[in-house]
Write a protein that holds these residues in place. Structure first.
Motif, PDB file in Angstrom:
ATOM      1  N   UNK A 154       0.846  -1.194   0.000  1.00  0.00           N
ATOM      2  CA  UNK A 154       0.000   0.000   0.000  1.00  0.00           C
ATOM      3  C   UNK A 154       0.875   1.235   0.000  1.00  0.00           C
ATOM      4  N   UNK A 155       0.796   2.022  -1.087  1.00  0.00           N
ATOM      5  CA  UNK A 155       1.595   3.233  -1.218  1.00  0.00           C
ATOM      6  C   UNK A 155       0.669   4.431  -1.051  1.00  0.00           C
ATOM      7  N   UNK A 156       0.966   5.317  -0.092  1.00  0.00           N
ATOM      8  CA  UNK A 156       0.044   6.428   0.182  1.00  0.00           C
ATOM      9  C   UNK A 156       0.010   7.439  -0.940  1.00  0.00           C
ATOM     10  N   UNK A 157      -1.178   7.941  -1.171  1.00  0.00           N
ATOM     11  CA  UNK A 157      -1.322   9.102  -2.046  1.00  0.00           C
ATOM     12  C   UNK A 157      -1.213  10.317  -1.124  1.00  0.00           C
ATOM     13  N   UNK A 158      -0.106  11.050  -1.260  1.00  0.00           N
ATOM     14  CA  UNK A 158       0.226  12.090  -0.291  1.00  0.00           C
ATOM     15  C   UNK A 158      -0.065  13.468  -0.878  1.00  0.00           C
ATOM     16  N   UNK A 159      -0.740  14.266  -0.088  1.00  0.00           N
ATOM     17  CA  UNK A 159      -0.927  15.663  -0.468  1.00  0.00           C
ATOM     18  C   UNK A 159      -1.178  16.473   0.796  1.00  0.00           C
ATOM     19  N   UNK A 160      -0.785  17.738   0.741  1.00  0.00           N
ATOM     20  CA  UNK A 160      -1.057  18.638   1.855  1.00  0.00           C
ATOM     21  C   UNK A 160      -0.463  18.146   3.163  1.00  0.00           C
ATOM     22  N   UNK A 161      -1.290  18.224   4.217  1.00  0.00           N
ATOM     23  CA  UNK A 161      -0.843  17.884   5.575  1.00  0.00           C
ATOM     24  C   UNK A 161      -0.614  16.398   5.760  1.00  0.00           C
ATOM     25  N   UNK A 162      -1.000  15.571   4.774  1.00  0.00           N
ATOM     26  CA  UNK A 162      -0.822  14.129   4.916  1.00  0.00           C
ATOM     27  C   UNK A 162       0.646  13.727   4.863  1.00  0.00           C
ATOM     28  N   UNK A 163       1.531  14.647   4.486  1.00  0.00           N
ATOM     29  CA  UNK A 163       2.939  14.286   4.301  1.00  0.00           C
ATOM     30  C   UNK A 163       3.542  13.666   5.547  1.00  0.00           C
ATOM     31  N   UNK A 164       3.201  14.220   6.698  1.00  0.00           N
ATOM     32  CA  UNK A 164       3.791  13.720   7.939  1.00  0.00           C
ATOM     33  C   UNK A 164       3.084  12.495   8.479  1.00  0.00           C
ATOM     34  N   UNK A 165       1.970  12.087   7.843  1.00  0.00           N
ATOM     35  CA  UNK A 165       1.180  10.978   8.370  1.00  0.00           C
ATOM     36  C   UNK A 165       1.468   9.657   7.664  1.00  0.00           C
ATOM     37  N   UNK A 166       1.750   9.747   6.352  1.00  0.00           N
ATOM     38  CA  UNK A 166       1.678   8.546   5.526  1.00  0.00           C
ATOM     39  C   UNK A 166       2.948   7.710   5.610  1.00  0.00           C
ATOM     40  N   UNK A 167       2.771   6.397   5.591  1.00  0.00           N
ATOM     41  CA  UNK A 167       3.876   5.452   5.504  1.00  0.00           C
ATOM     42  C   UNK A 167       3.490   4.336   4.547  1.00  0.00           C
ATOM     43  N   UNK A 168       4.500   3.766   3.890  1.00  0.00           N
ATOM     44  CA  UNK A 168       4.259   2.611   3.024  1.00  0.00           C
ATOM     45  C   UNK A 168       4.021   1.401   3.905  1.00  0.00           C
ATOM     46  N   UNK A 169       3.004   0.596   3.558  1.00  0.00           N
ATOM     47  CA  UNK A 169       2.653  -0.550   4.380  1.00  0.00           C
ATOM     48  C   UNK A 169       2.556  -1.814   3.534  1.00  0.00           C
ATOM     49  N   UNK A 170       2.654  -2.959   4.216  1.00  0.00           N
ATOM     50  CA  UNK A 170       2.650  -4.246   3.517  1.00  0.00           C
ATOM     51  C   UNK A 170       1.901  -5.268   4.362  1.00  0.00           C
ATOM     52  N   UNK A 171       1.246  -6.219   3.668  1.00  0.00           N
ATOM     53  CA  UNK A 171       0.647  -7.354   4.359  1.00  0.00           C
ATOM     54  C   UNK A 171       0.704  -8.571   3.439  1.00  0.00           C
ATOM     55  N   UNK A 172       0.461  -9.759   4.016  1.00  0.00           N
ATOM     56  CA  UNK A 172       0.642 -11.009   3.269  1.00  0.00           C
ATOM     57  C   UNK A 172      -0.577 -11.915   3.454  1.00  0.00           C
ATOM     58  N   UNK A 173      -0.752 -12.774   2.429  1.00  0.00           N
ATOM     59  CA  UNK A 173      -1.810 -13.785   2.458  1.00  0.00           C
ATOM     60  C   UNK A 173      -1.179 -15.090   1.993  1.00  0.00           C
ATOM     61  N   UNK A 174      -1.182 -16.116   2.890  1.00  0.00           N
ATOM     62  CA  UNK A 174      -0.483 -17.365   2.576  1.00  0.00           C
ATOM     63  C   UNK A 174      -1.461 -18.525   2.457  1.00  0.00           C
ATOM     64  N   UNK A 175      -2.369 -18.447   1.549  1.00  0.00           N
ATOM     65  CA  UNK A 175      -3.257 -19.569   1.285  1.00  0.00           C
ATOM     66  C   UNK A 175      -4.229 -19.867   2.404  1.00  0.00           C
ATOM     67  N   UNK A 176      -4.336 -18.975   3.357  1.00  0.00           N
ATOM     68  CA  UNK A 176      -5.262 -19.196   4.459  1.00  0.00           C
ATOM     69  C   UNK A 176      -6.588 -18.490   4.212  1.00  0.00           C
ATOM     70  N   UNK A 177      -7.142 -17.972   5.303  1.00  0.00           N
ATOM     71  CA  UNK A 177      -8.447 -17.310   5.166  1.00  0.00           C
ATOM     72  C   UNK A 177      -8.392 -15.838   5.553  1.00  0.00           C
ATOM     73  N   UNK A 178      -7.282 -15.400   6.161  1.00  0.00           N
ATOM     74  CA  UNK A 178      -7.185 -14.003   6.578  1.00  0.00           C
ATOM     75  C   UNK A 178      -5.821 -13.445   6.211  1.00  0.00           C
ATOM     76  N   UNK A 179      -5.791 -12.123   6.095  1.00  0.00           N
ATOM     77  CA  UNK A 179      -4.544 -11.427   5.829  1.00  0.00           C
ATOM     78  C   UNK A 179      -3.785 -11.200   7.132  1.00  0.00           C
TER      79      UNK A 179
END
Length: 620
Positions: A154-179
């Motif tokens: 997940x790559x943030x769409x950054x504009x305005x005051x969001x600059x100090x808030x946003x971080x790149x995030x990641x998650x995984x799904x390994x053939x189960x039922x939840x992330x």
């Protein structure tokens, strides 16, 4: 037969160049063919001149352009593919699916209630500025369509005051039922990927360097926060039932003792406290038996004081009250002299002096240690009074209600002289225990006292207390020191020497006066003037040196400016005198008055700024 035209070339009776192919279709384009590859017509099936261009350096985003790369070849992107700005509502494709690879160009806008549990910030309802990024581009990387293994970035769409808030995030799904939960991987607003974004008690702060930070329990919500008021007067306290740190800490006292249960008294170096609950003593004296009728008489009981006392009250009581006649009257004497200006009385039919119409008045509140006390019955009524007791109520000598008491002295090992006259014998109370002797009429005085039970009385020429032998302890050298004492002038004849080992050419000495005071060293005195002092009043004087700077203080207030005494060596080991500036000093420099709590501290400057003079100097 000779071929005269393209129509003469046939295969199976059919022209090899069908109508529409045109003459020269197999010929390459007129320009260089280095950047083109052949292309078949999707309508005629023929090979066309206009082939597809081969890209060797930049990407041509023109429709139908073909990207061709050789072995390990990488194109240089000249025209970047721009993703569209996210809209104000959710994208039409659910980014939570795992069956499709690719990116979702907009997800979950900032409209309240539009975010579901799969949003990188995990919020279901937000405000216009909720402290998180409003939009993300989510890329789905599908490893194995059969197993459903997938990673989302997940790559943030950054504009305005969001600059100090946003971080790149990641998650995984390994053939189960939840992330797996979203985790920050750095970027956006300067986030450090090596640090945890959010600390959750019991979840991701269980250990530090493999050591548990929670123990068997958990962190109590809010208990770690300080009290609402200033925290400078509170220290942490743990609950006796939960074991958690509580907001309501223990108070430490900086001036007076708080007797509230749970209050904690903490005193540092030279801390002071005010005795709001002064220890009170009571000495009851039985003046008769319980059954014999009392009669007037002198010295019906005689005893000696077990210790010195400052009286706050004298009371009397009867077991059997008298019915009538003259008012029952009692007198108390110290050394044969009455201490009452208004005698103790017990009214008829009463059993206590507390309810008397005329209250007793104590004219002499100081009862000396081992003083002889006698009790007289001055007057009785009808002769029916029985069982007389007299009570002495007061404070043991050395304690004064509300006085300032200095805590244990952290610099006691640096004290080279500590002298008061609380003890009948002449004693140096410092760790050195110097032998001291009286000279002339110098003596202990128990009637004029600043603190404790006695002071040193010096009456001019030839009178002093002196150390019987020289000592290296009295050589103050070039370092820090403090010389101090309480004094009470009765007269002024020359210099009123307080303490020193000054001998005119060597040593040091302190002298005080009604309008000026002086500290001597090797013939170079430092004199400071001050407001006139009245005879018969107690004052505190101190001389200090701190990193070469000399200061003189009267009653805790600095006199004049500092004097640079860097390198001045007070190196005399001569015998020290109290009530004079030194044993070998000329005449007319003796104290004429009283001294109390004389203290010399070597190697320590106790006072640099204005201070409250100490009382009852501690003896460790």
């Amino acid at each position: 037969m000779p071929i005269e035209s393209l129509s003469d070339i046939t295969k199976g009776g059919t022209s090899a160049f069908a109508a529409g192919g045109g003459s020269g279709d197999v010929v390459g384009p007129a320009s260089s063919t280095a950047n083109y590859v052949p292309q078949w017509s999707n309508t005629t099936g023929k090979l066309l001149k206009a082939g597809l261009p081969v890209q060797t350096s930049t990407i041509d985003v023109t429709p139908t352009a073909l990207l061709a790369m050789g072995a390990f070849g990488l194109p240089t992107v000249a025209n970047y593919l721009a993703l569209p700005r996210p809209g104000a509502v959710n994208g039409t494709t659910d980014f939570n699916v795992v069956t499709n690879a690719g990116y979702y160009y907009r997800i979950l806008g900032n409209v309240a209630g539009s975010r579901n549990a799969n949003h990188p910030d995990g919020q279901t309802a937000v405000t216009a500025d909720s402290g998180v990024c409003d939009y993300y581009y989510v890329y789905n990387f599908l490893y194995d369509n059969g197993m459903g293994n997938s990673t989302q970035l997940a790559i943030p769409y950054i504009y305005g005051a969001d600059t100090a808030k946003a971080t790149i995030k990641m998650r995984h799904f390994y053939g189960g039922t939840t992330w797996s939960p979203w985790k920050s991987v750095g970027g956006g607003g300067g986030s450090d990927p090596s640090k945890q974004d959010v600390l959750v008690s019991g979840t991701n702060i269980k250990t530090i360097n493999s050591q548990s930070v929670l123990g068997a329990g958990d962190l109590a919500v809010g208990d770690v926060a300080g009290p609402a008021s200033a925290t400078v007067n509170a220290v942490p306290r743990f609950s006796s039932t939960t074991g958690k740190a509580l907001k309501a800490g223990l108070k430490y006292q900086t001036s007076s003792i708080d007797t509230t249960p749970g209050a904690l008294l903490v005193m540092g170096a030279d801390a002071k406290l005010t005795l709001s609950n002064t220890p009170v003593s009571s000495i009851p004296i039985a003046c008769s038996d319980e059954t014999t009728a009392l009669a007037a008489g002198t010295s019906v009981v005689t005893f000696r004081m077990p210790y010195a006392m400052t009286l706050t009250a004298v009371k009397a009581s009867l077991t059997t009250a008298q019915a009538s006649g003259s008012v029952f009257t009692v007198d108390v004497n110290q050394g044969g002299t009455s201490i009452l200006s208004t005698k103790l009385t017990i009214d008829n039919t009463e059993k206590t002096s507390t309810t008397a119409a005329a209250a007793a008045v104590v004219s002499d509140v100081n009862l000396a240690d081992d003083a002889e006390i006698t009790i007289d019955i001055d007057q009785v009524g009808d002769g029916t009074a029985k069982g007389l007791k007299v009570y002495f109520v007061g404070v043991p000598a050395g304690y004064v209600a509300g006085e300032v008491i200095t805590a244990s002295d952290p610099y006691f090992d640096n004290v080279v002289l500590l002298h008061n006259q609380d003890q009948p014998s002449l004693t140096d109370l410092s760790p050195y225990g110097h032998s001291l002797l009286y000279a002339g009429t110098a003596a202990r005085d128990t009637s004029t006292v600043k603190y404790g039970t006695g002071s040193l009385s010096i009456r001019g020429s030839g009178n002093q207390v002196y150390a019987t032998a020289p000592s290296a302890a009295f050589a103050l050298g070039t370092g820090d020191f403090t010389v101090e004492a309480w004094f009470n002038l009765e007269n002024e004849i020359g210099n009123n020497g307080v303490v020193g080992n000054y001998a005119g050419a060597t040593g040091w000495g302190l002298a005080v006066g009604t309008t000026q005071s002086t500290f001597y060293n090797n013939g170079s005195p430092v004199t400071k003037t001050h407001s006139a002092l009245a005879f018969g009043t107690w004052h505190h004087f101190a001389v200090t040196r701190e990193t070469g700077l000399l200061r003189l203080f009267l009653d805790g207030v600095q006199l004049g400016t500092v004097v640079d005494w860097t390198g001045v060596d007070l190196n005399s080991t001569g015998a020290l005198a109290i009530g004079n500036m030194g044993t070998a000093y000329p005449a007319n420099n003796w104290m004429y008055g009283w001294l109390d709590d004389v203290r010399v501290t070597k190697g320590v400057c106790r006072y640099v700024n204005a201070f409250t003079p100490p009382s009852k100097l501690p003896i460790n």
